[in-house]
Design an enzyme around this catalytic site. Structure first.
Site, PDB file in Angstrom:
ATOM      1  N   LYS A  56       9.659   6.771  -9.976  1.00 32.15           N
ATOM      2  CA  LYS A  56      10.180   4.865  -9.915  1.00 32.15           C
ATOM      3  C   LYS A  56      10.305   3.915 -11.973  1.00 32.15           C
ATOM      4  CE  LYS A  56       9.734   4.114  -5.907  1.00 32.15           C
ATOM      5  NZ  LYS A  56       8.035   4.552  -5.503  1.00 32.15           N
TER       6      LYS A  56
ATOM      7  N   GLU B  47       7.786  -6.111  -5.599  1.00 32.16           N
ATOM      8  CA  GLU B  47       7.525  -5.638  -5.011  1.00 32.16           C
ATOM      9  C   GLU B  47       6.842  -4.179  -4.622  1.00 32.16           C
ATOM     10  OE1 GLU B  47       9.619  -5.190  -4.750  1.00 32.16           O
ATOM     11  OE2 GLU B  47      10.407  -3.349  -4.281  1.00 32.16           O
TER      12      GLU B  47
ATOM     13  N   SER C 188       9.751  14.159  -6.376  1.00 25.73           N
ATOM     14  CA  SER C 188       9.822  12.874  -7.270  1.00 25.73           C
ATOM     15  C   SER C 188       8.509  12.311  -7.236  1.00 25.73           C
ATOM     16  CB  SER C 188      10.741  11.796  -5.450  1.00 25.73           C
ATOM     17  OG  SER C 188       9.456  11.883  -4.558  1.00 25.73           O
TER      18      SER C 188
HETATM   19  C1  LIG Z   1       8.524   5.509  -3.640  1.00 29.43           C
HETATM   20  C2  LIG Z   1       8.384   6.838  -3.827  1.00 29.43           C
HETATM   21  C3  LIG Z   1       9.240   7.824  -2.977  1.00 29.43           C
HETATM   22  C4  LIG Z   1      10.474   6.762  -1.837  1.00 29.43           C
HETATM   23  O1  LIG Z   1      11.108   5.646  -2.928  1.00 29.43           O
HETATM   24  P1  LIG Z   1      12.595   6.521  -2.713  1.00 29.43           P
HETATM   25  O2  LIG Z   1      13.257   4.785  -3.127  1.00 29.43           O
HETATM   26  O3  LIG Z   1      13.581   6.281  -1.617  1.00 29.43           O
HETATM   27  O4  LIG Z   1      12.716   7.247  -3.816  1.00 29.43           O
HETATM   28  C5  LIG Z   1       9.170   8.707  -2.639  1.00 29.43           C
HETATM   29  N1  LIG Z   1       9.080   9.506  -3.898  1.00 29.43           N
HETATM   30  C6  LIG Z   1       7.113   9.389  -4.345  1.00 29.43           C
HETATM   31  C7  LIG Z   1       6.540   9.930  -5.550  1.00 29.43           C
HETATM   32  C8  LIG Z   1       7.547   7.631  -5.163  1.00 29.43           C
HETATM   33  O5  LIG Z   1       6.841   6.932  -4.885  1.00 29.43           O
END
Ligand SMILES: *Cc1c(COP(=O)(O)O)cnc(C)c1O
Length: 407
Positions: free
Chosen positions: A100, A122, A388
């Site tokens: 993010k 948000e 992610s």
């Molecule tokens: C917010 C988040 C997601 C989901 O958001 P996307 O916009 O689909 O990437 C996935 N993995 C993590 C670790 C997150 O913090």
């Protein structure tokens, strides 16, 4: 030495078109009051985003503050267990613990250039809120984060992190009191002062130009991963796998591979408790076309077009829509989307933690569950997983689920 992979002739950068359309999806479905603000943002994006000046500043922050490039890790034990060659793109190692931050610092840099005096954002699970608070603090701007009142309760540690970095957290008690209501409230704030305020949106969703802007900022994930695979693995992956909530980490990983015909792309949504409406957050798998928060996309709605509440063990995937580019890539067939249930995700999370010494976020664990399924069906495949984020934020829920079952 790296091979020279076959690239498709269609430049995926051609999307979206001038109206913000990915095929029939995307666009801009907003009240009149927002049109001027979005026009202004779009002009700002066109003017700055790909300028040498902005890119130099963005790359500098990514390198010295976010900690990029993030590592590409060969997952040896998972490879042996799955009978595959598994590589992890480590966004969990990025500052604040997830991908993010790439988007948050990029949009905050843009906000400065557009002359904004304050950042609003948000947040659902709190990850984009934390990233926005961090980016705003870094660049010396005040930050207000809208967060559903239910999420404020559920995600107390992240609320504390935001406050420590100087942000104001506003609990939203309207609507579903979760992410959807928080986005609505942030849009309302933005309308009241579209010039002085910059709305930093946290995923590749919403009206044009946000899905495009967020994709461009997050594409650093796939650009790095593609180069790292060529260098370290000696070739491109057979498949790249990522979890899909709004879709920002997935589109960031996938986009630089879109023209690589030999690379399959696999997005994994939150299958929750099962296929029933209200039991999951898998808008690509189970959704139908409709308008949600400014964008024509695939959404979880009932027969009356009423947007339905969703369920997922992972707060970051718990959203009833999805970015319009994914809806397009789904219908065009370039990307395959599947889902993983709560149970499959938690099981994949513990396997990754035990085998690799990496505790992924529960969101991320959905990608591991999907990758494991792919490995079983394609023995020997070279698999790239978009890792992610890290799972530290998920300890309260892991205590109540995985760890509670053990004691
Ligand atoms: C917010 C988040 C997601 C989901 O958001 P996307 O916009 O689909 O990437 C996935 N993995 C993590 C670790 C997150 O913090």
């Amino acid at each position: 030495m790296s091979t020279s992979p076959q690239r498709s002739a269609v430049p995926p950068a051609a999307y979206p078109d001038a109206k913000g359309r990915f095929g029939t999806f995307g666009g801009r479905y907003v009240p009149e009051t927002l049109v001027a603000a979005l026009d202004r943002l779009q002009q700002g994006v066109e003017r700055h985003l790909h300028s040498a000046d902005f890119q130099a500043e963005f790359r500098q922050e990514l390198a010295t503050w976010v900690g990029r490039p993030t590592a590409l890790t060969r997952a040896g034990t998972l490879s042996r267990r799955w009978g595959a060659e598994v590589w992890l793109k480590r966004e969990d190692l990025a500052h604040t613990g997830a991908h993010k931050i790439n988007n948050a610092i990029g949009q905050t840099l843009l906000a400065k250039r557009l002359g904004a005096k304050r950042i609003i954002a948000e947040t659902g699970a709190g990850q984009h809120g934390v990233a926005s608070a961090a980016a705003a603090a870094r660049l010396g701007m005040p930050c207000v984060v809208y967060m559903g009142a239910i999420d404020v309760e559920r995600q107390a540690p992240n609320v504390g992190r935001m406050k420590l970095m100087g942000a104001t957290v506003v609990p939203v008690t309207s609507g579903d009191q979760t992410l959807r209501a928080a986005i609505d409230e942030a849009l309302r704030d933005w309308v009241s002062d579209p010039n002085g305020t910059y709305y930093s949106l946290g995923s590749a969703v919403g009206p044009h130009p946000y899905p495009y802007l967020v994709r461009e900022l997050q594409s650093v994930i796939g650009q790095e991963a593609r180069a790292q695979m060529l260098e370290r693995a000696g070739g491109l992956p057979d498949v790249a796998v990522a979890c899909v909530g709004g879709g920002s980490n997935a589109i960031g990983l996938f986009h630089p591979f879109l023209a690589d015909d030999g690379v399959r792309l696999l997005g994994i949504e939150a299958g929750g408790r099962g296929p029933g409406l209200g039991d999951n957050a898998a808008s690509l798998t189970f959704g139908t076309p409709g308008v949600l928060q400014g964008s024509y996309t695939l959404i979880l709605q009932d027969a009356f077009g009423q947007v339905r509440e969703t369920h997922s063990v992972s707060a970051g995937l718990d959203y009833s829509g999805v970015g319009p580019e994914h809806a397009y890539l789904h219908t065009s067939g370039r990307v395959t989307y599947e889902s993983a249930t709560d149970e499959e995700a938690l099981d994949a999370l513990t396997e990754c933690a035990e085998c690799e010494g990496i505790l992924p976020a529960i969101e991320t664990a959905h990608a591991f569950a999907g990758a494991r399924r792919f490995a079983r069906a394609h023995p020997g495949a070279r698999i790239l997983i978009g890792c992610s984020g890290r799972g530290d934020k998920d300890m309260p829920i892991l205590q109540r689920t995985v760890l509670a079952e053990r004691s």
